[in-house]
Write a protein that holds these residues in place. Structure first.
Motif, PDB file in Angstrom:
ATOM      1  N   VAL A 180      -6.591  75.666  18.844  1.00 27.33           N
ATOM      2  CA  VAL A 180      -7.091  76.509  17.767  1.00 27.33           C
ATOM      3  C   VAL A 180      -8.098  75.714  16.958  1.00 27.33           C
ATOM      4  N   ALA A 181      -9.071  76.427  16.416  1.00 30.38           N
ATOM      5  CA  ALA A 181     -10.062  75.844  15.513  1.00 30.38           C
ATOM      6  C   ALA A 181      -9.716  76.277  14.099  1.00 30.38           C
ATOM      7  N   CYS A 182      -9.616  75.321  13.201  1.00 31.65           N
ATOM      8  CA  CYS A 182      -9.199  75.604  11.829  1.00 31.65           C
ATOM      9  C   CYS A 182     -10.301  75.225  10.840  1.00 31.65           C
ATOM     10  N   ASP A 183     -10.363  75.970   9.743  1.00 35.03           N
ATOM     11  CA  ASP A 183     -11.337  75.640   8.708  1.00 35.03           C
ATOM     12  C   ASP A 183     -10.783  74.571   7.782  1.00 35.03           C
ATOM     13  N   ASP A 184     -11.545  74.241   6.730  1.00 37.81           N
ATOM     14  CA  ASP A 184     -11.132  73.135   5.859  1.00 37.81           C
ATOM     15  C   ASP A 184      -9.915  73.470   5.009  1.00 37.81           C
ATOM     16  N   ALA A 185      -9.486  74.743   5.025  1.00 35.60           N
ATOM     17  CA  ALA A 185      -8.253  75.124   4.334  1.00 35.60           C
ATOM     18  C   ALA A 185      -7.077  75.244   5.295  1.00 35.60           C
ATOM     19  N   GLY A 186      -7.302  74.910   6.581  1.00 32.98           N
ATOM     20  CA  GLY A 186      -6.237  74.979   7.577  1.00 32.98           C
ATOM     21  C   GLY A 186      -6.058  76.340   8.207  1.00 32.98           C
ATOM     22  N   ARG A 187      -6.933  77.298   7.904  1.00 37.41           N
ATOM     23  CA  ARG A 187      -6.818  78.644   8.461  1.00 37.41           C
ATOM     24  C   ARG A 187      -7.379  78.683   9.886  1.00 37.41           C
ATOM     25  N   VAL A 188      -6.658  79.371  10.780  1.00 36.05           N
ATOM     26  CA  VAL A 188      -7.082  79.476  12.174  1.00 36.05           C
ATOM     27  C   VAL A 188      -8.263  80.421  12.278  1.00 36.05           C
ATOM     28  N   MET A 189      -9.374  79.904  12.808  1.00 37.93           N
ATOM     29  CA  MET A 189     -10.614  80.666  12.911  1.00 37.93           C
ATOM     30  C   MET A 189     -11.067  80.866  14.355  1.00 37.93           C
ATOM     31  N   GLY A 190     -10.393  80.235  15.300  1.00 35.47           N
ATOM     32  CA  GLY A 190     -10.769  80.388  16.698  1.00 35.47           C
ATOM     33  C   GLY A 190      -9.650  79.941  17.612  1.00 35.47           C
ATOM     34  N   SER A 191      -9.716  80.379  18.868  1.00 36.00           N
ATOM     35  CA  SER A 191      -8.690  79.999  19.843  1.00 36.00           C
ATOM     36  C   SER A 191      -9.303  79.957  21.237  1.00 36.00           C
ATOM     37  N   ALA A 192      -8.636  79.235  22.124  1.00 31.88           N
ATOM     38  CA  ALA A 192      -8.963  79.235  23.552  1.00 31.88           C
ATOM     39  C   ALA A 192      -7.743  78.717  24.296  1.00 31.88           C
ATOM     40  N   MET A 193      -7.521  79.244  25.504  1.00 29.51           N
ATOM     41  CA  MET A 193      -6.360  78.826  26.296  1.00 29.51           C
ATOM     42  C   MET A 193      -6.765  78.603  27.751  1.00 29.51           C
ATOM     43  N   ILE A 222     -11.092  72.789  26.254  1.00 27.28           N
ATOM     44  CA  ILE A 222     -10.371  73.332  27.398  1.00 27.28           C
ATOM     45  C   ILE A 222     -10.888  72.725  28.700  1.00 27.28           C
ATOM     46  N   PHE A 223     -12.200  72.601  28.840  1.00 26.21           N
ATOM     47  CA  PHE A 223     -12.768  72.000  30.049  1.00 26.21           C
ATOM     48  C   PHE A 223     -12.219  70.586  30.255  1.00 26.21           C
ATOM     49  N   SER A 224     -12.154  69.835  29.180  1.00 29.94           N
ATOM     50  CA  SER A 224     -11.668  68.466  29.268  1.00 29.94           C
ATOM     51  C   SER A 224     -10.211  68.434  29.720  1.00 29.94           C
ATOM     52  N   ALA A 225      -9.400  69.332  29.171  1.00 38.71           N
ATOM     53  CA  ALA A 225      -7.973  69.360  29.530  1.00 38.71           C
ATOM     54  C   ALA A 225      -7.757  69.799  30.976  1.00 38.71           C
ATOM     55  N   ALA A 226      -8.579  70.731  31.465  1.00 40.94           N
ATOM     56  CA  ALA A 226      -8.407  71.261  32.817  1.00 40.94           C
ATOM     57  C   ALA A 226      -8.891  70.298  33.890  1.00 40.94           C
ATOM     58  N   GLY A 227      -9.661  69.306  33.517  1.00 42.11           N
ATOM     59  CA  GLY A 227     -10.086  68.283  34.470  1.00 42.11           C
ATOM     60  C   GLY A 227     -11.019  68.827  35.528  1.00 42.11           C
ATOM     61  N   SER A 228     -10.759  68.456  36.786  1.00 44.65           N
ATOM     62  CA  SER A 228     -11.681  68.786  37.876  1.00 44.65           C
ATOM     63  C   SER A 228     -11.365  70.122  38.548  1.00 44.65           C
ATOM     64  N   ARG A 229     -10.431  70.879  38.007  1.00 49.09           N
ATOM     65  CA  ARG A 229     -10.059  72.152  38.629  1.00 49.09           C
ATOM     66  C   ARG A 229     -11.237  73.139  38.664  1.00 49.09           C
ATOM     67  N   VAL A 230     -11.242  73.984  39.689  1.00 46.10           N
ATOM     68  CA  VAL A 230     -12.113  75.149  39.692  1.00 46.10           C
ATOM     69  C   VAL A 230     -11.631  76.064  38.560  1.00 46.10           C
ATOM     70  N   LEU A 231     -12.566  76.599  37.777  1.00 41.84           N
ATOM     71  CA  LEU A 231     -12.212  77.404  36.614  1.00 41.84           C
ATOM     72  C   LEU A 231     -12.686  78.836  36.787  1.00 41.84           C
ATOM     73  N   ARG A 232     -11.825  79.778  36.411  1.00 41.23           N
ATOM     74  CA  ARG A 232     -12.177  81.199  36.405  1.00 41.23           C
ATOM     75  C   ARG A 232     -11.971  81.748  35.005  1.00 41.23           C
ATOM     76  N   LEU A 233     -12.780  82.720  34.643  1.00 44.89           N
ATOM     77  CA  LEU A 233     -12.592  83.421  33.381  1.00 44.89           C
ATOM     78  C   LEU A 233     -13.233  84.797  33.483  1.00 44.89           C
TER      79      LEU A 233
END
Length: 284
Positions: free
Chosen positions: A50-63, A96-107
């Motif tokens: 999650v991406a959070c602003d300077d107040a800690g509020r969630v402003m974005g996500s990716a999985m 997310i790309f960094s965490a998934a490593g060398s895998r083929v990615l679909r979206l």
């Protein structure tokens, strides 16, 4: 109302169960149908940030969801309208790309996101059509080869899914088995197709649906249509036309959207079994 000019993104951190309410709020904000329980299921099966602003509020996500060592899907990529055009989407995607490593990615890309994904090395591979509506069982077919799945069927179900999808989705199938209802088509003592239907969004969704041909796909979708006649049902399919599309329309499921499936890397070999309906646009 919060002035978007005052919002500053400061943190990208792992998505946890404690964030479910916040990310569900994000999906509501952008008009997605996901329930909090739908978020819990995808979090159980994968990983996110999650991406959070300077107040800690969630402003974005990716999985992302690993399906073996060579393949993964990406989804639930949302940026609050208050944070768009600031590079937030690219930042969470690169995590997310960094965490998934060398895998083929679909979206599956929305129109707004396709240009971003192309710049990150993805290419369009096929269209996905979303059908949904109040189900009418009049067009459902009866096929004596279709029956409810039993305990002994699950190794064959997992093998068929791997053949059709090109990755190991056994953990996903185990979770769907718990929350959904599964039918198989048995021919000559062999399981040749299966379908799962589970609660999702405004009602239920049919998927995954795996079969060798469209006629079997229609036979496997039919018991779910009968079970949910008169209620909201959804089916996402890569089929452009043919028997399954005609069946969906005859059952009262209208085509409400078309999105682009994109891939980065060389897709694994699949077949002869095929995916006729996606588990979800995120999970493939």
């Amino acid at each position: 109302m919060t002035n978007s000019a005052t919002i500053a993104l400061t943190t990208i951190r792992p998505l946890t169960e404690a964030d479910i309410e916040a990310v569900h709020g994000l999906s509501v904000e952008v008009g997605w149908p996901h329930r909090a329980d739908d978020w819990r299921l995808v979090l159980e099966l994968g990983h996110g940030v999650v991406a959070c602003d300077d107040a800690g509020r969630v402003m974005g996500s990716a999985m992302w969801w690993p399906f073996g060592e060579g393949l993964a899907t990406i989804g639930m990529v949302i940026v609050s309208p208050r944070m768009q055009a600031r590079g937030t989407g690219r930042r969470v995607m690169r995590e997310i790309f960094s965490a998934a490593g060398s895998r083929v990615l679909r979206l599956v890309a929305t129109a707004a996101g396709q240009r971003l994904y192309e710049s990150e090395g993805f290419r369009a591979t096929r269209m996905i059509a979303q059908y949904q509506g109040v189900a009418d069982a009049a067009a459902a077919v009866a096929d004596g080869r279709v029956r409810e799945a039993q305990e002994a069927d699950w190794p064959a179900i997992a093998a068929l899914d791997g053949e059709a999808y090109g990755g190991d989705r056994s953990r996903m199938l185990a979770a769907l088995r718990r929350v959904g209802r599964t039918f198989v088509l048995e021919e000559g003592g062999r399981i040749t197709g299966f379908s799962i239907c589970r609660p999702f969004g405004r009602g239920h969704v049919v998927g995954p649906l795996v079969a060798p041909d469209a006629a079997q796909a229609v036979a496997l979708a039919s018991p779910h249509v009968r079970a949910h006649a008169g209620s909201f049902l959804r089916l996402d399919t890569p089929e452009r036309d043919g028997p399954l599309v005609a069946f969906a329309e005859a059952c009262g499921l209208g085509n409400v959207d078309r999105v682009v499936q994109m891939t980065r890397g060389t897709p694994p070999a699949t077949g002869p079994a095929r995916v006729f309906a996606l588990t979800s646009q995120a999970l493939g």
